[in-house]
Design a protein around this motif. Structure first.
Motif, mmCIF file in Angstrom:
data_model
loop_
_atom_site.group_PDB
_atom_site.id
_atom_site.type_symbol
_atom_site.label_atom_id
_atom_site.label_comp_id
_atom_site.label_asym_id
_atom_site.label_seq_id
_atom_site.Cartn_x
_atom_site.Cartn_y
_atom_site.Cartn_z
ATOM 1 N N GLU A 290 0.800 -1.205 0.044
ATOM 2 C CA GLU A 290 -0.138 -0.148 -0.109
ATOM 3 C C GLU A 290 0.825 1.475 -0.122
ATOM 4 O OE1 GLU A 290 -4.288 -1.201 2.088
ATOM 5 O OE2 GLU A 290 -2.669 -0.342 3.310
ATOM 6 N N THR B 10 -1.569 3.460 -2.788
ATOM 7 C CA THR B 10 -2.949 2.926 -2.904
ATOM 8 C C THR B 10 -3.359 2.024 -1.839
ATOM 9 O OG1 THR B 10 -2.298 3.003 -5.063
ATOM 10 C CG2 THR B 10 -4.678 2.393 -4.596
ATOM 11 N N LYS B 11 -4.530 2.340 -1.445
ATOM 12 C CA LYS B 11 -5.271 1.303 -0.396
ATOM 13 C C LYS B 11 -5.743 0.044 -1.110
ATOM 14 C CE LYS B 11 -5.255 2.931 3.801
ATOM 15 N NZ LYS B 11 -4.638 2.082 4.904
ATOM 16 N N THR C 72 -7.940 -2.864 -2.164
ATOM 17 C CA THR C 72 -9.525 -3.106 -2.256
ATOM 18 C C THR C 72 -10.181 -3.768 -1.044
ATOM 19 O OG1 THR C 72 -9.457 -4.645 -3.606
ATOM 20 C CG2 THR C 72 -9.264 -2.544 -4.599
ATOM 21 N N SER D 215 -11.190 -6.724 -1.249
ATOM 22 C CA SER D 215 -12.122 -7.527 -2.112
ATOM 23 C C SER D 215 -11.719 -9.130 -1.935
ATOM 24 C CB SER D 215 -12.593 -7.239 -3.509
ATOM 25 O OG SER D 215 -11.165 -7.234 -4.242
ATOM 26 N N LYS E 295 -10.616 -12.510 -4.976
ATOM 27 C CA LYS E 295 -10.180 -12.078 -6.319
ATOM 28 C C LYS E 295 -9.293 -12.845 -7.161
ATOM 29 C CE LYS E 295 -10.343 -8.126 -7.884
ATOM 30 N NZ LYS E 295 -11.001 -7.267 -8.945
ATOM 31 N N GLN F 23 -5.509 -7.106 -5.150
ATOM 32 C CA GLN F 23 -5.871 -5.997 -4.194
ATOM 33 C C GLN F 23 -5.698 -4.825 -4.629
ATOM 34 O OE1 GLN F 23 -7.828 -7.006 -1.179
ATOM 35 N NE2 GLN F 23 -7.908 -9.030 -2.252
ATOM 36 N N ASP G 264 -6.523 -3.346 -8.027
ATOM 37 C CA ASP G 264 -6.928 -3.462 -9.421
ATOM 38 C C ASP G 264 -6.957 -2.280 -10.223
ATOM 39 O OD1 ASP G 264 -9.022 -2.380 -8.300
ATOM 40 O OD2 ASP G 264 -10.261 -3.966 -8.413
ATOM 41 N N LYS G 265 -6.324 -1.042 -9.361
ATOM 42 C CA LYS G 265 -6.399 0.306 -10.457
ATOM 43 C C LYS G 265 -5.169 0.451 -10.983
ATOM 44 C CE LYS G 265 -10.373 2.401 -8.844
ATOM 45 N NZ LYS G 265 -10.647 1.566 -7.424
#
Lengths: 269, 269
Positions: free
Chosen positions: A98, A103-104, A106, A108, A111, B26, B28-29
């Motif tokens: 991160e 970026t954090k 997600t 989810s 995946k 985690q 995905d962007k």
């Protein structure tokens, strides 16, 4: 002393298993019972698992190892209440990633191995391997990323299927026949695809054993026949400069990785 | 901004890839180029790779991510001299495992996916899946760990092959024919194996698309036919209490993991 190792995930468990097996293969003197627990995606499932972990610890007389890739912190914390030695694979790396990616995550679940646009490529590749297996069809060799060549039962089919499944590589395979051996030239269907050929060979004893399972006490499974075919196949590979590996000494994963590295093939997904 | 991620190993690279993909899913962007570099088992190979990592960093304008599972500390240290952001998967966990297991890691290279006594089980399972595919042979169903049931092209074969390859599970599969649908009873070859049946279904649109690739504009590939077959198959699963999943929404990894979990099947190696 036997010890239990759990591979726990909110998805398939493949990541936890793969890394866990990899790490544990560095401790080959420890006797282990390996248990995979996929789809631990609710607190109640995690609580049941805590009981199983604790029971295994009591039975073994030593706390179990728990390799886990749970994304949800609440479920992960539930596991921490067990007596197991928890190896939290995700949380170990996620925070430094991160920071590095600014970026954090997600957060989810499941995946990694979920369906994506690689689905079609993969199914295509598997169908290609099945349809172009064992010389059954050679007219689509121009569409193959790789054509494995070797005597019958040298490990071609599993290697092709693995490359298709894991990498989306279109792999055909051609079995060298006795007729091919006698001609001592590259078989006709292979001539236009020299750069895409890769050979598989195998130890005589292993081949005899495998062929005997299929057709026991046949000429096909005899030591003399197996030895002759392997000699001729290896001579062909050397004469034609076809790279090859001996499937006796490698797993399908290793054979596939070696083929990709040697041929500069890239995975399709 | 595109970023490069390297998966580096002294073996096949599967562990580095699996964990790396899992962690990166985690984020995905982030647009990524993924590169696997297996068999980095000598200093000179590591030095070449350092150059590639540095070049990728210059090209991208941002340092690459390097997920590595190198066992040899000297080779691992060579990689550290690159400009990459190194995620050293092994060293992160090995020392705490050494403490927990009160044993030194063996430090042997490429153990995870190397050949072992699971070889025979695995090849047997793959051959079983191939020989008992698509209803071609039903007389060995008593030897199957699981029999997948579903309409033609619902994803049975890839799922069977994956279970064989990954878990050594003997999986047969039976395609429901139109005749089976009309009878509205469990097909004869399946009757003795009710506890080992698992159903696959699929969305109509997906099935139409897949069948059209095989036989375009046929009745077999028509919307009406696909819809009819799927309805009948799902009705059969419900009537006979056969657990099933929809293969449209899951990867073969997920389908396999769900089958194992539902049927309480354990991997054979």
């Amino acid at each position: 002393m036997k010890r239990t190792a759990f591979f726990v995930s909110d998805g398939t468990g493949i990541t936890a298993e793969t890394l866990g097996h990899s790490l544990l293969s560095q401790f080959d003197k420890i006797e282990l019972q390996l248990l995979t627990r996929p789809y631990i995606n609710r607190i109640d499932k995690a609580q049941l698992l805590v009981e199983q972990i604790n029971e295994a610890g009591k039975r073994d007389g030593v706390r179990p190892l728990v390799f886990e890739t749970i994304v949800d912190p609440e479920i992960s914390n539930t596991l921490k209440q067990s007596d197991g030695f928890i190896i939290n694979i995700f949380s170990t790396f996620i925070s430094s990633l991160e920071t590095e990616l600014a970026t954090k995550a997600t957060g989810s679940v499941g995946k990694t191995h979920s369906i994506s646009n690689n689905y079609v490529d993969r199914i295509d590749a598997i169908n290609f391997a099945l349809d172009n297996d064992d010389g059954s069809r050679t007219r689509f060799y121009d569409r193959a990323d790789i054509i494995l060549v070797g005597v019958s039962r040298s490990g071609k089919t599993p290697s092709c299927l693995y490359m298709a499944m894991q990498y989306g590589i279109k792999a055909a395979n051609y079995p060298l026949t006795e007729e091919d051996m006698e001609k001592r030239t590259l078989p006709e269907p292979l001539k236009d695809f020299k750069n895409n050929l890769f050979g598989l060979t195998i130890d005589v004893d292993r081949l005899v054993a495998i062929r005997n399972e299929r057709r026991s006490n046949s000429k096909y499974a005899s030591y003399a026949q197996c030895q002759f075919e392997i000699q001729e196949a290896e001579a062909l590979f050397q004469r034609e400069n076809i790279p090859f590996v001996n499937s006796t000494h490698y797993s399908v994963e290793e054979i596939a990785a070696k083929i990709l590295a040697t041929q500069n093939l890239n995975r399709r997904f």
